[in-house]
Design a protein around this motif. Sequence first.
Motif, PDB file in Angstrom:
ATOM      1  N   SER A 125      -2.181  23.676 -15.197  1.00  0.00           N
ATOM      2  CA  SER A 125      -1.425  22.403 -15.359  1.00  0.00           C
ATOM      3  C   SER A 125      -2.376  21.243 -15.076  1.00  0.00           C
ATOM      4  O   SER A 125      -2.335  20.206 -15.897  1.00  0.00           O
ATOM      5  CB  SER A 125      -0.225  22.119 -14.389  1.00  0.00           C
ATOM      6  OG  SER A 125      -0.601  22.291 -13.069  1.00  0.00           O
ATOM      7  N   GLU A 128      -4.838  21.286 -18.170  1.00  0.00           N
ATOM      8  CA  GLU A 128      -4.198  20.651 -19.473  1.00  0.00           C
ATOM      9  C   GLU A 128      -4.217  19.167 -19.301  1.00  0.00           C
ATOM     10  O   GLU A 128      -4.201  18.665 -20.282  1.00  0.00           O
ATOM     11  CB  GLU A 128      -3.019  21.376 -19.616  1.00  0.00           C
ATOM     12  CG  GLU A 128      -2.321  21.132 -20.792  1.00  0.00           C
ATOM     13  CD  GLU A 128      -0.939  21.627 -20.870  1.00  0.00           C
ATOM     14  OE1 GLU A 128      -0.501  21.987 -22.253  1.00  0.00           O
ATOM     15  OE2 GLU A 128      -0.370  22.357 -19.877  1.00  0.00           O
ATOM     16  N   LYS A 131      -7.848  15.657 -19.928  1.00  0.00           N
ATOM     17  CA  LYS A 131      -8.517  15.792 -21.158  1.00  0.00           C
ATOM     18  C   LYS A 131     -10.047  15.613 -21.215  1.00  0.00           C
ATOM     19  O   LYS A 131     -10.686  15.762 -22.099  1.00  0.00           O
ATOM     20  CB  LYS A 131      -7.823  14.772 -22.161  1.00  0.00           C
ATOM     21  CG  LYS A 131      -6.357  14.876 -22.207  1.00  0.00           C
ATOM     22  CD  LYS A 131      -5.906  16.256 -22.666  1.00  0.00           C
ATOM     23  CE  LYS A 131      -4.273  16.210 -22.727  1.00  0.00           C
ATOM     24  NZ  LYS A 131      -3.752  17.727 -23.255  1.00  0.00           N
ATOM     25  N   VAL A 154      -4.520  26.713 -22.040  1.00  0.00           N
ATOM     26  CA  VAL A 154      -4.714  25.397 -21.851  1.00  0.00           C
ATOM     27  C   VAL A 154      -6.150  24.659 -22.069  1.00  0.00           C
ATOM     28  O   VAL A 154      -6.306  23.702 -22.195  1.00  0.00           O
ATOM     29  CB  VAL A 154      -4.504  24.889 -20.308  1.00  0.00           C
ATOM     30  CG1 VAL A 154      -3.100  25.352 -20.115  1.00  0.00           C
ATOM     31  CG2 VAL A 154      -5.404  25.838 -19.411  1.00  0.00           C
ATOM     32  N   GLN A 157      -6.925  22.170 -24.841  1.00  0.00           N
ATOM     33  CA  GLN A 157      -6.547  20.801 -24.510  1.00  0.00           C
ATOM     34  C   GLN A 157      -7.562  19.990 -23.882  1.00  0.00           C
ATOM     35  O   GLN A 157      -7.353  18.956 -23.503  1.00  0.00           O
ATOM     36  CB  GLN A 157      -5.305  20.859 -23.697  1.00  0.00           C
ATOM     37  CG  GLN A 157      -4.314  21.779 -24.285  1.00  0.00           C
ATOM     38  CD  GLN A 157      -3.569  21.516 -25.513  1.00  0.00           C
ATOM     39  OE1 GLN A 157      -3.317  20.362 -25.857  1.00  0.00           O
ATOM     40  NE2 GLN A 157      -3.447  22.549 -26.300  1.00  0.00           N
ATOM     41  N   CYS A 158      -8.697  20.539 -23.846  1.00  0.00           N
ATOM     42  CA  CYS A 158      -9.855  19.829 -23.208  1.00  0.00           C
ATOM     43  C   CYS A 158     -10.991  19.574 -24.180  1.00  0.00           C
ATOM     44  O   CYS A 158     -11.790  20.442 -23.976  1.00  0.00           O
ATOM     45  CB  CYS A 158     -10.295  20.437 -22.040  1.00  0.00           C
ATOM     46  SG  CYS A 158      -9.155  20.768 -20.661  1.00  0.00           S
TER      47      CYS A 158
END
Length: 243
Positions: A125, A128, A131, A154, A157-158
């Motif tokens: 979490s 994610e 960023k 995840v 998401q970066c």
Amino acid sequence: RVCKQLRERLGKSNFHVALEVKRWRSKEVTQDQLTMDLSLFSAAQISIDWCAQSPTSWATLMTALSSSGCASRLKSLRSKIGGGTKLGADGAQRLAEVLGECTSLMRLGLGVEALGSSGAASLASVIERNKSLNFLDLTHNEIGPHGAETLAKVIPQCPALSTLWFGSNSFGSTGARCLAGVLGMCEALTNLNLLDNDLSKDGADALAGVLGECKSLTHIRLGQNGFGPEGAESLASGLAECQ
């Protein structure tokens, strides 16, 4: 005294000042001292290298981050190899809670911290949500295939992620397939470490199929994975497309 005055001035500054807090060792600093020091940097961006030396080391840091209000402004958190106490799965869950409002983290290094699959799930979490994360080191944590699957969901998401170190985590071929499914989405990735993960030939085949999509990749470590001659040949074909 001079250092304290400097910290007070920087802490009240309107500028975002990047400050590295190097090797704070919990046996040398109390929770109250750490909280007070962090509180002085009320407007600063904080980078911390932490070396846990006692059973309460990580708890000391996390409580101080929470009490000082600095958790939301953390830019970098790295554990230093050599500490006597590991973060562990429970500690990872607590850390994820403390960093609940942190969205500006750029570097997260928690190698050799006995995270396991559940610890990786807790940190997912955090990964994610941030960023701007460009460096992620979770080496030597026995994360396993299930943890690899969680992380694979995840890391895309970066978009700034350029360094990914996942060595020695027992991913197996299942974990390799999970990562292979998303590595092509990591357009900024330049440095990938999957050393010593028991990936086998099946893992090599999975990675070979995606390496051609990783156009920015310049450094890759895949040793000690039991690929065998056929797996090595498969990887060589994939790497030939990575240009």
